[in-house]
Design an enzyme around this catalytic site. Structure first.
Site, PDB file in Angstrom:
ATOM      1  N   THR A   1     -40.128  -1.837   5.648  1.00  0.00           N
ATOM      2  CA  THR A   1     -41.162  -1.830   4.612  1.00  0.00           C
ATOM      3  C   THR A   1     -42.419  -2.569   5.060  1.00  0.00           C
ATOM      4  OG1 THR A   1     -39.524  -1.619   2.859  1.00  0.00           O
ATOM      5  CG2 THR A   1     -41.666  -2.466   2.204  1.00  0.00           C
TER       6      THR A   1
ATOM      7  N   LYS B   1     -37.761  -0.996  -0.237  1.00  0.00           N
ATOM      8  CA  LYS B   1     -36.683  -1.985  -0.071  1.00  0.00           C
ATOM      9  C   LYS B   1     -35.973  -1.772   1.262  1.00  0.00           C
ATOM     10  CE  LYS B   1     -36.877  -3.417  -4.465  1.00  0.00           C
ATOM     11  NZ  LYS B   1     -37.869  -4.380  -4.752  1.00  0.00           N
ATOM     12  N   CYS B   2     -36.724  -1.487   2.290  1.00  0.00           N
ATOM     13  CA  CYS B   2     -36.190  -1.135   3.609  1.00  0.00           C
ATOM     14  C   CYS B   2     -36.572  -2.233   4.609  1.00  0.00           C
ATOM     15  CB  CYS B   2     -36.800   0.216   4.019  1.00  0.00           C
ATOM     16  SG  CYS B   2     -36.428   0.783   5.676  1.00  0.00           S
ATOM     17  N   GLY B   3     -35.800  -2.359   5.655  1.00  0.00           N
ATOM     18  CA  GLY B   3     -36.129  -3.311   6.709  1.00  0.00           C
ATOM     19  C   GLY B   3     -37.459  -3.000   7.384  1.00  0.00           C
TER      20      GLY B   3
END
Length: 168
Positions: free
Chosen positions: A39, A35-37
């Site tokens: 990803t 759920k990371c920028g």
């Protein structure tokens, strides 16, 4: 001095294995999050793995939930997410800590023995601390177990490819 191959890590099922199993290969070790920028870098990582795996290249994926809870859920959920969305096939390990009092042995070793972080091609950010700043920090290790590069999360898999090719 201890070698990276002396370190044990935990597989998804909780079984401990030695990194000695990856000896004589080129390794890209990455702390990841679903759920990371960053990803979307899973896609580029999988392309690198498929392209160079038969030449002795591995990506070792260590999910980390330390940065704003960006790797939520059980490890099985993370595996399913990565396989469905990015068709990943490289080794996935149990979640780890990369900073603080619970830092994994692997990440403590990488931080203690690795170089300063490369933030852009050829641009090095000297260590102010040994902290991992964010998910998708990448460490490139040669066939002899030397930690050659520490790439910032902004450094894409496509930008890392030329560094891998030099080691093949």
């Amino acid at each position: 001095m201890k070698s990276i191959y002396d370190i044990q890590v935990e597989k998804m099922n909780g079984e401990k294995i030695s990194l000695d199993e990856f000896k004589d290969n080129i390794l890209l070790i990455v702390n990841t999050a679903t759920k990371c920028g960053f990803t979307k870098q899973y896609e580029g990582l999988e392309k690198l793995f498929k392209k160079y795996h038969d030449k002795g290249f591995y990506i070792l994926d260590f999910p980390c939930n330390q940065f704003f809870g960006q790797a939520p859920g059980k490890i099985e959920d993370i595996k399913t997410f990565c396989e469905l969305n990015f068709q990943t096939t490289f080794p996935l390990f149990n979640k780890i800590y990369v900073n603080g009092t619970k830092t994994s042995e692997l990440y403590q070793f990488l931080k203690d023995n690795g170089p300063d972080e490369m933030v852009k091609d050829g641009e090095i950010k000297p260590k102010r601390s040994k902290r991992i700043r964010w998910n998708f920090t990448k460490f490139l290790i040669d066939r002899q177990g030397n930690i050659l590069y520490r790439f910032s999360p902004k450094f894409t898999p496509e930008e890392i490819e030329k560094y891998i090719e030099k080691l093949l």
